[in-house]
Design a protein around this motif. Structure first.
Motif, PDB file in Angstrom:
ATOM      1  N   LEU A 105      10.069  24.647 -20.295  1.00 34.53           N
ATOM      2  CA  LEU A 105      10.530  25.973 -20.717  1.00 34.53           C
ATOM      3  C   LEU A 105      11.920  25.896 -21.340  1.00 34.53           C
ATOM      4  CD1 LEU A 105       9.305  28.185 -17.733  1.00 34.53           C
ATOM      5  CD2 LEU A 105       8.450  28.225 -20.083  1.00 34.53           C
ATOM      6  N   ARG A 106      12.801  25.111 -20.738  1.00 35.23           N
ATOM      7  CA  ARG A 106      14.158  24.998 -21.294  1.00 35.23           C
ATOM      8  C   ARG A 106      14.136  24.309 -22.652  1.00 35.23           C
ATOM      9  NH1 ARG A 106      15.376  23.743 -15.591  1.00 35.23           N
ATOM     10  NH2 ARG A 106      16.287  25.645 -14.701  1.00 35.23           N
ATOM     11  N   ALA A 107      13.214  23.359 -22.839  1.00 38.65           N
ATOM     12  CA  ALA A 107      13.078  22.723 -24.146  1.00 38.65           C
ATOM     13  C   ALA A 107      12.631  23.729 -25.197  1.00 38.65           C
ATOM     14  CB  ALA A 107      12.089  21.564 -24.070  1.00 38.65           C
ATOM     15  N   LEU A 108      11.923  24.770 -24.756  1.00 37.55           N
ATOM     16  CA  LEU A 108      11.517  25.860 -25.651  1.00 37.55           C
ATOM     17  C   LEU A 108      12.598  26.931 -25.745  1.00 37.55           C
ATOM     18  CD1 LEU A 108       7.800  26.239 -24.491  1.00 37.55           C
ATOM     19  CD2 LEU A 108       8.581  25.439 -26.731  1.00 37.55           C
ATOM     20  N   GLU A 109      13.776  26.618 -25.182  1.00 37.30           N
ATOM     21  CA  GLU A 109      14.928  27.531 -25.185  1.00 37.30           C
ATOM     22  C   GLU A 109      14.628  28.814 -24.421  1.00 37.30           C
ATOM     23  OE1 GLU A 109      16.216  27.952 -29.230  1.00 37.30           O
ATOM     24  OE2 GLU A 109      16.939  25.880 -29.327  1.00 37.30           O
ATOM     25  N   ILE A 110      13.899  28.654 -23.320  1.00 37.62           N
ATOM     26  CA  ILE A 110      13.606  29.763 -22.408  1.00 37.62           C
ATOM     27  C   ILE A 110      14.195  29.398 -21.054  1.00 37.62           C
ATOM     28  CG2 ILE A 110      11.793  31.083 -21.238  1.00 37.62           C
ATOM     29  CD1 ILE A 110       9.953  30.345 -23.615  1.00 37.62           C
ATOM     30  N   GLU A 111      15.102  30.210 -20.553  1.00 35.56           N
ATOM     31  CA  GLU A 111      15.665  29.965 -19.234  1.00 35.56           C
ATOM     32  C   GLU A 111      14.709  30.548 -18.190  1.00 35.56           C
ATOM     33  OE1 GLU A 111      17.334  28.736 -16.109  1.00 35.56           O
ATOM     34  OE2 GLU A 111      18.091  28.108 -18.078  1.00 35.56           O
ATOM     35  N   PRO A 112      14.120  29.701 -17.343  1.00 37.05           N
ATOM     36  CA  PRO A 112      13.118  30.192 -16.388  1.00 37.05           C
ATOM     37  C   PRO A 112      13.597  31.363 -15.541  1.00 37.05           C
ATOM     38  CG  PRO A 112      13.128  27.801 -16.417  1.00 37.05           C
ATOM     39  CD  PRO A 112      14.287  28.236 -17.261  1.00 37.05           C
ATOM     40  N   ALA A 113      14.837  31.301 -15.065  1.00 39.60           N
ATOM     41  CA  ALA A 113      15.336  32.364 -14.194  1.00 39.60           C
ATOM     42  C   ALA A 113      15.441  33.699 -14.915  1.00 39.60           C
ATOM     43  CB  ALA A 113      16.696  31.968 -13.621  1.00 39.60           C
ATOM     44  N   ALA A 114      15.475  33.660 -16.256  1.00 43.25           N
ATOM     45  CA  ALA A 114      15.595  34.898 -17.026  1.00 43.25           C
ATOM     46  C   ALA A 114      14.246  35.561 -17.285  1.00 43.25           C
ATOM     47  CB  ALA A 114      16.294  34.618 -18.357  1.00 43.25           C
TER      48      ALA A 114
END
Length: 234
Positions: A105-114
Motif C-alpha cells: 500500500l505504501r508503494a502505491l502511496e497509500i498510508e494504511p492508517a489513513a
C-alpha cells in the motif's frame, strides 16, 4: 477420466508447446493445491470460528496471515458483530503492522492508517460467528491469487489482492477509492516480492522504507511489460 479444457493466450500456448512441459500434471497439481486451499476456507467459513485452531485449519497460510485473521475474529467477537466482515480483515491487517501488504500500500502511496470506511454489517453468516459473504468471497479469491502467482503459501499480500478484488465488501470499496484496485495491487505485489528477493541476494534484510523504495523502482518496468502483454492480447 474426465477432461477439463484450459484456454491459453496464443503466445503462452506456443511457449508451452515449445518447452514440452507436462501440462496435464502441472494443471492437476495446481488445481489440487487450489481446491485444498479453498476447501480449508469454506470449512472455516461454514463452521464455528475458533481463532486458536486457525493455524491447523489453514496450513498454507503464513503466520502473519493467520494472525491477521485471528485479530479480525477477535475484533468482530468483541464488537458483538454478527459476522467477520471485510472491514474487520482490513483493520486487522493494519493493526498487525508488519506485513507485506502494508508495504505494498505504501508503494502505491497509500498510508494504511489513513484508510477509512463506514463500519457497518455485511450480509451473510449464520449461527455463531462466521465470515460475511463478501469476506468469505475475498478469502476464496486470495487462494486463487496465490495459485495464479505460483506461490505455495498464502500471505497478507494475497489477502490484500482478494479484498481489493471482492466487489461487494466495504474493505474493497475503501481500497479502490484510495487507488488500490486489484490490478494495481497485483502488480505491486509482484514487484514487492521481486524487490525483496533482490535485496536478500545483495545485502542484509532491509527496513520497510528501503523495501518500499525498491518496490517502486521494480514496479515501473513491470507495469510497462504487463501493459505491453495486455496490448498484444487485446
Amino acid at each position: 477420466m474426465p477432461k477439463i479444457n484450459v484456454y491459453l493466450p496464443d503466445d503462452l500456448a506456443e511457449a508451452v508447446r515449445d518447452s514440452g512441459l507436462p501440462v496435464s500434471a502441472i494443471c492437476q497439481r495446481a488445481l489440487e493445491d487450489a481446491v485444498r486451499r479453498i476447501t480449508a476456507i469454506r470449512q472455516t467459513a461454514l463452521g464455528e470460528l475458533d481463532a486458536d485452531q486457525l493455524a491447523a485449519r489453514l496450513p498454507s497460510f503464513t503466520s502473519r496471515a493467520v494472525t491477521v485473521i485471528a485479530l479480525a475474529i477477535n475484533a468482530a467477537r468483541d464488537a458483538g458483530a454478527p459476522n467477520v466482515g471485510t472491514g474487520h480483515l482490513l483493520r486487522a491487517m493494519i493493526t498487525e503492522g508488519e506485513n507485506l501488504a502494508l508495504r505494498v500500500l505504501r508503494a502505491l502511496e497509500i498510508e494504511p492508517a489513513a484508510l477509512s470506511w463506514a463500519e457497518k454489517d455485511e450480509p451473510g453468516g449464520g449461527p455463531g460467528l462466521r465470515y460475511s459473504t463478501p469476506a468469505a468471497s475475498a478469502l476464496e479469491l486470495l487462494t486463487a491469487e496465490a495459485t495464479t502467482l505460483g506461490h505455495n503459501y498464502v500471505g497478507c499480500e494475497h489477502l490484500l489482492i482478494g479484498l481489493a478484488a471482492e466487489p461487494d465488501g466495504i474493505a474493497g470499496r475503501a481500497l479502490r477509492e484510495a487507488g488500490a484496485d486489484a490490478k494495481s495491487v497485483r502488480r505491486t505485489v509482484s514487484a514487492a516480492l521481486g524487490g525483496y528477493a533482490h535485496l536478500r541476494a545483495t545485502k542484509p534484510p532491509a527496513g520497510p522504507e528501503e523495501l518500499t523504495a525498491v518496490v517502486r523502482q521494480e514496479l515501473r518496468p513491470l507495469v510497462q511489460r504487463i501493459e505491453a502483454i495486455e496490448a498484444r492480447l487485446a
